[in-house]
Design a protein around this motif. Structure first.
Motif, PDB file in Angstrom:
ATOM      1  N   ILE A   1       7.000   0.422  -2.228  1.00 48.82           N
ATOM      2  CA  ILE A   1       6.877  -0.074  -0.855  1.00 48.82           C
ATOM      3  C   ILE A   1       7.024   1.070   0.139  1.00 48.82           C
ATOM      4  O   ILE A   1       6.224   1.226   1.059  1.00 48.82           O
ATOM      5  CB  ILE A   1       7.919  -1.174  -0.574  1.00 48.82           C
TER       6      ILE A   1
ATOM      7  N   LEU B   1       3.244  -2.428   1.154  1.00 53.04           N
ATOM      8  CA  LEU B   1       2.881  -3.797   1.513  1.00 53.04           C
ATOM      9  C   LEU B   1       1.595  -3.852   2.331  1.00 53.04           C
ATOM     10  O   LEU B   1       0.899  -4.869   2.328  1.00 53.04           O
ATOM     11  CB  LEU B   1       4.034  -4.465   2.264  1.00 53.04           C
TER      12      LEU B   1
ATOM     13  N   HIS C   1      13.903  -2.085  -2.725  1.00 48.27           N
ATOM     14  CA  HIS C   1      14.194  -3.139  -1.753  1.00 48.27           C
ATOM     15  C   HIS C   1      14.517  -4.462  -2.445  1.00 48.27           C
ATOM     16  O   HIS C   1      13.680  -5.022  -3.150  1.00 48.27           O
ATOM     17  CB  HIS C   1      13.006  -3.336  -0.811  1.00 48.27           C
TER      18      HIS C   1
ATOM     19  N   TYR D   1      10.709  -9.062   1.541  1.00 49.31           N
ATOM     20  CA  TYR D   1       9.734  -8.139   0.957  1.00 49.31           C
ATOM     21  C   TYR D   1       9.091  -8.758  -0.284  1.00 49.31           C
ATOM     22  O   TYR D   1       7.888  -8.623  -0.511  1.00 49.31           O
ATOM     23  CB  TYR D   1      10.403  -6.813   0.607  1.00 49.31           C
TER      24      TYR D   1
ATOM     25  N   GLU E   1       6.605 -11.441   0.899  1.00 55.02           N
ATOM     26  CA  GLU E   1       5.392 -10.847   1.461  1.00 55.02           C
ATOM     27  C   GLU E   1       4.517 -10.260   0.362  1.00 55.02           C
ATOM     28  O   GLU E   1       3.288 -10.385   0.398  1.00 55.02           O
ATOM     29  CB  GLU E   1       5.761  -9.769   2.480  1.00 55.02           C
TER      30      GLU E   1
ATOM     31  N   TYR F   1      12.987  -0.402   7.507  1.00 55.80           N
ATOM     32  CA  TYR F   1      13.531  -1.659   8.029  1.00 55.80           C
ATOM     33  C   TYR F   1      13.299  -1.766   9.534  1.00 55.80           C
ATOM     34  O   TYR F   1      12.991  -2.843  10.056  1.00 55.80           O
ATOM     35  CB  TYR F   1      15.028  -1.754   7.735  1.00 55.80           C
TER      36      TYR F   1
ATOM     37  N   ARG G   1       9.459  -2.535  10.221  1.00 55.21           N
ATOM     38  CA  ARG G   1       9.052  -3.881   9.809  1.00 55.21           C
ATOM     39  C   ARG G   1       9.767  -4.945  10.637  1.00 55.21           C
ATOM     40  O   ARG G   1       9.194  -5.981  10.973  1.00 55.21           O
ATOM     41  CB  ARG G   1       9.308  -4.078   8.320  1.00 55.21           C
TER      42      ARG G   1
END
Length: 221
Positions: free
Chosen positions: A58, A66, A87, A92, A95, A189, A192
């Motif tokens: 990620i 992502l 993560h 996450y 998603e 973090y 997002r």
């Protein structure tokens, strides 16, 4: 002898890729056919390589995992994408699965768990790290029936903690020290979370935090 399946590695840590390559190439039924350190490089390579499985991190520079995932699904729909990440936030995982990931494995997994996950997705199965399965079930049980009016409730716990500290004026380095995570993880973090809140600047973030009484919360670090 069964057909050897082709694996592609997408992770920005060269040392980790080397370890994964050694592990996978030592398997009689698997081989690494390529690797990349970011999303754009991954997209450029996989079209011609047509791997059976793509191990996708990620946290990558430029185009993160992502954002790369749906592009991979469109570019090489026959390839199975297995997220391999540190993560452990349910958001996450959700998603990734919604974007078409075949599995989600934490980097803390032992070698045998990773190999089992690779072979599972090759069989057409979906696989999720046991820790994440439990968190997903708990999240579903706690999910409200209607969408929250407070957008901060859409954030994962980590995103919430990071953005609250940003709003309080902490630097990324100070947040990393406070939460015992890397600066790079803080940046992920932060980006997002701000995207979920639909804010672009710290001033907008502070305004949102004040509006929803985030800065008055106790018990947050």
């Amino acid at each position: 002898m069964s057909e050897v399946k082709r694996v592609f590695l997408a992770d920005d840590h060269a040392l980790l890729r080397s370890g994964l390559r050694l592990l996978i190439d030592n398997q009689p039924d698997l081989e690494v056919v390529g690797e990349a350190g970011d999303g754009n490089e991954t997209l450029a390579q996989v079209k011609n390589l047509a791997p059976d499985v793509i191990l996708l991190d990620i946290n990558m520079p430029g185009l993160d995992g992502l954002k790369t995932l749906p592009k991979l699904r469109a570019l090489v729909p026959e390839s199975r994408v297995l997220i391999l990440t540190m993560h452990d936030d349910v958001s996450y995982l959700q998603e990734a699965l919604q974007a078409g990931a075949a599995g989600y494995v934490l980097k803390q997994a032992v070698d045998t768990e990773l190999l089992m996950a690779i072979r599972a997705v090759l069989r057409g199965e979906r696989t999720v790290h046991p820790t994440m399965t439990q968190k997903l079930l708990e999240s579903m049980a706690d999910q409200p029936q209607t969408s929250p009016l407070n957008p901060w409730e859409n954030l994962s716990e980590r995103e919430h903690d990071v953005l609250r500290l940003v709003a309080l004026g902490y630097t990324n380095g100070e947040i990393a020290d406070e939460l015992f995570i890397s600066v790079k993880t803080v940046e992920t973090y932060r980006a997002r979370g701000m995207e979920k809140l639909d804010v672009q600047t710290r001033a907008q973030l502070v305004k949102s935090a004040l509006k929803h009484d985030i800065l008055d919360e106790s018990g947050k670090t």
